[in-house]
Design a protein around this motif. Structure first.
Motif: not given
Lengths: 435, 435
Positions: A60-63, A65-67, A123, B44-45, B47-48, B61-68, B77, B79, B111
């Motif tokens: 399961e990866v975390f993607t 992206r810029r807000l 993490e 590293a993360v 809450p937004l 900011v860079f947001t992070v979410r599970r691919l699935h 969340m 960075l 980041w």
């Protein structure tokens, strides 16, 4: 902000716990450098397609992206889920600047979107060593990596107090050759089921092999019989032969595993186990695989693993085969630190608190502290010119062993002993200097 | 995979460059611990909403979410973009387990989704020190942080060879009080424009103040006249008074800045500059602010900054005021390492290559190497039993200074000198032991 709460899967330590993690990282780095591994770091993100191409079954990866990215922009970057795939990319990217075989270590956090549970984090930190060759890499490096892995854990055992380990080794060629000898085509599917042996046991594995893969009961039992074999010397060979299966690949696997177990076993007696059920979840391994068991804490699961990968790094023209091992630093430390099994002797590095008589003489106290620091003694100057009793309590709450008064008095607040001393020459007891 | 290329904004070093970064981190950590700062790391993360509440003007900011994750799931969340906001969260979360004033250091990557350009990265490392109090924190800590910052940079200058620095300090109360004295309401807006002084110059700042904020030309010129003031002692006070503006807040700011400049300036002559144009982009600062200039490399911009924040960490009931400084490790090192100004003496830690006569005697070579390692000498065993000339070239390509032959011969391959030696006692020249 109301009082925030921890987020499940993202372990953080209090200072006395983090000090243990630092000791572990320092000790591993020392061992790695003694063996000629050079440190590198790679960025935390990789192009998503790089991560999805090579990797873990069920990963399961975390993607990322810029807000303020366009709402419909594709996810292009993701956090790395291990350090091997980024390392392979680094090798390809920098091949022209590296000398091969290239030996590197890398100690960084990785992220996986798995459901958090004991021993599984979203993490966590790994400390990896790998050796990669240009076109080829001699098999003796598989033995070398096993020995550095064992030495690393032994160093942690003696320096930090973690439990001793046993390194379990197998070879995918052996298992794959064995399955092929049984006439099985989808050997990867068998490997995936056998990988669950420790969790679900031999009966359940046999059942999965027959129901999910349609193997006959006899063939499934042969696969499980292979997985059952575990020896601390080369005697596993006779046990495999007794199963009456043959194939060329099986012979290669047996030979490679014998060489590793005999050479590494001689150098590190009782630490290396040939364990033919070891499969490893990551699909890039092609030969030797390693897992590590903490003696007395087997329930934590493997705290270090790795293996040989012959085709992970390839740019189409050249291929860079490698072998590596990953110390599961968080997997090892989070349970031990959280349960208080490991802790630094004090929560602060400070060895001496320099007391302050009055705010007018703070500069003198600071000068005393600087004299002590110039000889490597960690000091703090008291934050407030309180009564001395209060300043001693300040030190005591932090378990700071010494308090300095005026220009030439130092008190060991544990024993109460106070002596005259010169800040230009006095040293604390060696055991008190660091925590 | 075709040959991958670097991604703009994510600097990575070759091994000889990364060795410099490690030296820098070791040196800073040493200084921080000498001053009683305890290390921690945070995830590293965050809450937004935590990141968006406190932070930078124009931050990305860079947001992070599970691919699935569900396609329409909210981004929860992100960075972290600095180490101060996560630290404030950590303090609130763990306040019951910490002793205040709490002194910590933290060296991690952060980041930001900014457009990459020279000196601006999307992933970069900071090394932070902060002191936070429970309810209150004495102003002398502002001086202390300035001195630890200068000491850290001095240590890097002597140990690693980075350029010396000048620490520029200001106080937001001073600027804000001055603007208030001029009758300006939106002092933050003025501060934002003055922050561009170094980039665009005084004329353009005056223009922005009149056109964008509607200040009169006279008032705008007063703001710029304040920003012009720069002294290495307390004489800035007279220059401010000469502008004829008064307010209570201005007086407080002047007092605090004088105390800092006089005390810190006495301890670190020529290193501290009162510079009244320093504003700092982050909006959580409430008093002292710091920036750092590399002498001779001023074009790189500030390589370290920080300040006093009186209300960043608050759970509604308690407030934890703090003061901190962030070493811009990547900002400092990426230009110097990339341009070859700083480099380790060799790309590998290895000091001795142990040659291998034939593959049959690899175990003996390994035993020699282990003897040397047991006394702290980093060794590699040659990967292949090539002709000795080839093994020497292997060492030479990596700038490994020594090659060991057989049981008792060691050659300095730079001078060609070969001597008889015992692996149980021989040591290399001290300068060759580490790189």
């Amino acid at each position: 902000m109301s009082r925030p709460r921890p987020i499940s899967g993202y372990p953080e330590f209090l200072p006395a716990g983090y000090a243990v993690e630092q000791k572990v990282l320092d000790a591993l780095r020392h061992v790695f450098e003694l063996h000629g591994f050079a440190g590198i770091e790679t960025r935390a993100v990789e192009p998503l397609e790089v991560l999805l191409r090579k990797g873990e079954i069920d990963k399961e990866v975390f993607t990322v992206r810029r807000l303020h990215a366009e709402a419909d922009a594709a996810d292009e970057m993701a956090l790395h889920f291990d350090l091997t795939v980024p390392f392979a990319r680094y090798v390809l990217e920098n091949a022209g600047h590296l000398a091969f075989p290239f030996r590197r270590y890398q100690m960084q956090k990785v992220w996986r979107g798995e459901r958090p549970q004991e021993g599984r984090y979203r993490e966590f930190r790994q400390a990896d060593i790998d050796i990669v060759g240009d076109g080829q890499l001699a098999p003796h490096h598989d033995t070398e990596i096993a020995l550095v892995a064992v030495e690393g854990f032994e160093r942690l055992h003696t320096d930090v107090g973690t439990p001793p380990v046993r390194l379990h080794v197998n070879n995918r060629k052996l298992a794959q050759g064995f399955y092929e000898g049984l006439g099985i085509d989808d050997t990867a599917a068998v490997l995936q089921r056998v990988d669950k042996y420790d969790k679900i046991g031999p009966e359940k594995v046999t059942e999965l092999l027959t129901t999910e893969l349609g193997l006959s009961d006899a063939v499934a039992r042969q696969c499980v019989a292979l997985a059952d074999i575990q020896t601390t010397d080369a005697s596993f060979v006779d046990q495999v032969r007794a199963l009456g299966v043959t194939s060329e690949l099986l012979e290669t696997g047996l030979e490679e595993l014998v060489a590793l177990v005999e050479t590494a076993g001689a150098a590190a007696p009782d630490r290396i186990v040939a364990d033919l059920k070891i499969a490893r979840g990551l699909d890039y391994y092609t030969g030797t695989v390693y897992e590590t068991e903490l003696v007395g804490f087997e329930h934590i699961g493997s705290v270090g693993s790795g293996g040989r990968y012959d085709s992970l790094a390839s740019d189409g023209k050249r291929t860079y085969p490698g072998v590596g091992f990953s110390f599961g630093v968080s997997r090892l430390l989070v349970p031990l630190i959280t349960k208080g099994e490991l802790q630094a002797s004090r929560p602060v590095p400070t060895c001496v608190l320099v007391a302050v008589d009055s705010e007018d003489t703070r500069a003198e106290a600071t000068a005393i502290a600087q004299k002590l620091r110039s000889r490597g003694v960690p000091c703090e100057v008291a934050p407030k010119a309180d009564k001395f009793g209060k300043q001693i309590r300040y030190a005591d709450r932090r378990q700071i062993p010494y308090v300095w008064f005026g220009t030439d008095q130092v008190k060991d607040i544990r024993s109460g002993e106070q002596v005259q001393a010169d800040a230009a020459s006095w040293m604390p007891a060696a055991k008190d200097l660091t925590r």
